[in-house]
Design an enzyme around this catalytic site. Structure first.
Site, mmCIF file in Angstrom:
data_model
loop_
_atom_site.group_PDB
_atom_site.id
_atom_site.type_symbol
_atom_site.label_atom_id
_atom_site.label_comp_id
_atom_site.label_asym_id
_atom_site.label_seq_id
_atom_site.Cartn_x
_atom_site.Cartn_y
_atom_site.Cartn_z
ATOM 1 N N ASP A 7 -1.961 4.992 -6.025
ATOM 2 C CA ASP A 7 -2.167 4.269 -4.771
ATOM 3 C C ASP A 7 -2.304 2.776 -5.032
ATOM 4 O O ASP A 7 -3.330 2.316 -5.531
ATOM 5 C CB ASP A 7 -3.408 4.802 -4.061
ATOM 6 C CG ASP A 7 -3.744 4.028 -2.789
ATOM 7 O OD1 ASP A 7 -2.788 3.526 -2.164
ATOM 8 O OD2 ASP A 7 -4.921 3.924 -2.453
ATOM 9 N N ASP A 26 0.823 -1.206 0.000
ATOM 10 C CA ASP A 26 0.000 0.000 0.000
ATOM 11 C C ASP A 26 0.859 1.258 0.000
ATOM 12 O O ASP A 26 1.398 1.661 1.032
ATOM 13 C CB ASP A 26 -0.921 -0.009 1.227
ATOM 14 C CG ASP A 26 -1.989 1.066 1.163
ATOM 15 O OD1 ASP A 26 -1.977 1.852 0.198
ATOM 16 O OD2 ASP A 26 -2.834 1.121 2.070
#
Length: 586
Positions: free
Chosen positions: A433, A226
């Site tokens: 992201d 992440d």
């Protein structure tokens, strides 16, 4: 024999044979030869003594250096009973006797030349063992009172409008037990980059994950990759209040593992919280609220991270991470295959930032996700940055210092321009992201895209409102198996960075494979979603679906973001690595 004949002269020779270098456990062999000038006709006798080396201790629980074979201890000459007779061959043939002596001398010289490097290697191994010794500990924690955060971390996972249902598929863990000793080479030399395998897909799993090894002895944990999250955290038994089953056993801390509140990283983590920084607290509590309404509560801990480096060596260092004992929301579903989150943002508490401050790597992160959903790889450090073929854009700091953020000047679907926002908007912020499965557009951009896709219905595909996998799905006359079978109905999305002029701008092209998935019903669905509920609809978020088939690099040293097309099977600079336990090498 005459009484005045001289007594027999006895000679003794000893040959020491070392074990083969690849199997020191065979021990060394000592062979004694005796020779006499007696006249009897028996052949020379030998006595052999074999000394077994101590067997190396193998600890399968963690990546510790294999114990080097210990140096052979000096062995006294064996008590050999010399025979009263010797072969007539030596008595009556001096040439053969001299030949035997020459062979024995050669064996002794060979022993000296072989034993010298072996002894040196053993000394080097002993010196290496003195460098670093991993240590870690654990403890029972106390639950903190919840304090809502002022800001949200970006992680969206496979977040859609909650009315559309939970998209996360709960499937059993297919990964077997790790063979950590096969992954970690005994050489402790620290290199400037580390590469890790990645596994996962956009649909049905909704995440890509890798592994880390933490503790002493090291234990494996699968973590969601992440780039939109700051803190790395692992589900822990402190005890656990609300934890998912997870892929592996919960991390168990001791008191010595817990980070004191006076640590500077505690201030970094608590800064966004409504309660602010608590310097007088006995432990450093944290709470993270994610954009998909999930949350994680825990305390900061410090333990040994064992990291595989580029050349196959490994290093261990103290890592600050979250000991997460209370998870809520969609996280409880996504944690069916993982044990936590690997925070890779620009924050000081993120994994790459911690490694960079310790001088292990330069603060560069890269990932490459296969377009077919098989996995890919992740790297930390700048050794895998290609010298050519990369498209680079500036890394900006407008929305948040921690997001990987740039801005676009124009977006097209095929040749049709899409609005970036209000009529006065000439640019649109973009966040990249890897923690978001899908891509999110600002409402005006999404509206224009959906209108442009209406032409698909006239080309042979029909909207299927009964398929709730994603908000927009189409069906064909027969079930669709692959995106490539229907990609000719769709066009490429082009994002222009730096300038509205086509020639001088830097372009990111997203083909149909970068925004479509195939549902379980055999329909093709749009993996670009309405981002009105994310960042107040003010930001475009490029998630995993649009990052597949590309090497994406976040250079925090030169403050730029880059990409280039790739099959993501292997790095150009790293030709072979073990993708996941038990799967062989690529």
């Amino acid at each position: 024999m005459d009484s005045d004949e001289a007594p027999p002269q006895v000679k003794g020779f000893v040959i020491i044979t070392l074990p083969p270098p690849d199997n020191p456990s065979l021990g060394k062999t000592i062979t004694a030869f005796t020779i006499s000038t007696n006249t009897a006709g028996t052949i020379p006798q030998t006595q052999t003594q074999t000394r077994q080396q101590p067997q190396p201790h193998h600890n399968n629980n963690g990546p510790q250096d294999p114990l080097p074979p210990q140096q052979p201890e000096s062995v006294p000459n064996p008590q050999v009973h010399l025979p009263p007779t010797v072969s007539r061959t030596f008595t009556f043939n001096p040439r053969k006797l001299l030949a035997f002596l020459g062979i024995s001398l050669f064996a002794l010289v060979l022993y000296g030349s072989v034993s010298s490097p072996i002894v040196q290697d053993l000394r080097d191994s002993e010196d290496d063992d003195k460098d670093d010794k991993p240590g870690s500990f654990l403890f029972p924690l106390y639950r903190k009172w919840r304090t809502p955060q002022k800001g949200l971390e970006l992680k969206l996972g496979s977040f859609v409008d909650m009315d559309k249902g939970n998209l996360v598929s709960l499937i059993e863990d297919e990964v077997g037990d790790p063979k950590t000793n096969n992954l970690l080479a005994p050489n402790k030399k620290v290199d400037s980059s580390s590469i890790l395998p990645v596994r996962g897909n956009v649909y049905p799993d909704g995440l890509y994950y890798t592994y880390i090894l933490v503790g002493d002895p090291p234990k494996r944990y699968f973590l969601d990759v992440d780039t939109g999250s700051d803190l790395t955290w692992i589900q822990c038994d402190a005890p656990c209040i609300s934890c998912a089953k997870g892929a592996n056993a919960l991390y168990k801390p001791t008191k010595d593992n817990i980070l004191p509140s006076k640590d500077s990283l505690c201030m970094e983590v608590q800064r966004p919280q409504a309660g602010g920084y608590c310097q007088s607290c006995g432990q450093c509590d944290y709470e993270i609220q994610y954009a998909d309404q999930s949350s994680s509560v825990g305390v900061l801990a410090r333990d040994e991270l064992h990291l595989v480096m580029e050349n196959g060596s490994w290093t261990n260092l103290n890592l600050v991470f979250g000991c997460a004992y209370d998870q809520q929301g969609l996280l409880l579903s996504t944690l069916a295959k993982t044990d936590g989150i690997l925070g890779l943002s620009r924050s000081r508490v993120s994994l790459p930032s911690q490694l960079a401050r310790k001088g292990i790597i330069k603060n560069v992160v890269g990932h490459c996700l296969t377009i077919d959903g098989g996995g890919g790889y992740l790297f930390l450090g700048d050794n895998f940055v290609p010298q050519w073929g990369m498209a680079w854009v500036p890394m900006l700091s407008g929305l948040s210092m921690d997001f990987y953020h740039s801005e676009i000047m124009k977006m097209n679907y095929g040749s049709r321009s899409l609005r970036l926002g209000d009529p006065d908007s000439s640019v649109a912020p973009v966040i990249i992201d890897s923690g978001s499965s899908y891509t999110y557009f600002k409402p005006p951009t999404y509206s224009d895209l959906v209108a442009s896709l209406e032409e698909v219905s006239g080309l042979g595909l029909i909207r299927d409102t009964s398929d709730l996998t994603l908000p927009i799905c189409w069906k064909a006359e027969s079930p669709i198996r692959y995106v490539k079978d229907v990609k000719h109905f769709f066009k490429t999305l082009t994002l222009q960075f730096g300038s509205t002029w086509w020639i001088v701008s830097t372009k990111l092209q997203i083909p149909p494979e970068g925004y479509l998935i195939i549902s379980d019903k055999g329909n093709v669905c749009l993996g670009i979603l309405d981002g009105s509920k994310v960042h107040n609809g003010s930001t475009i978020i490029l998630g995993d679906i649009s990052l597949r088939g590309k090497l994406v690099i976040y250079d925090n040293v030169k403050h730029k973001i880059g990409w280039q097309p790739s099959d993501c099977i292997r790095s150009r600079k790293f030709k072979s690595f073990r993708p996941f336990w038990g799967e062989g090498t690529l």
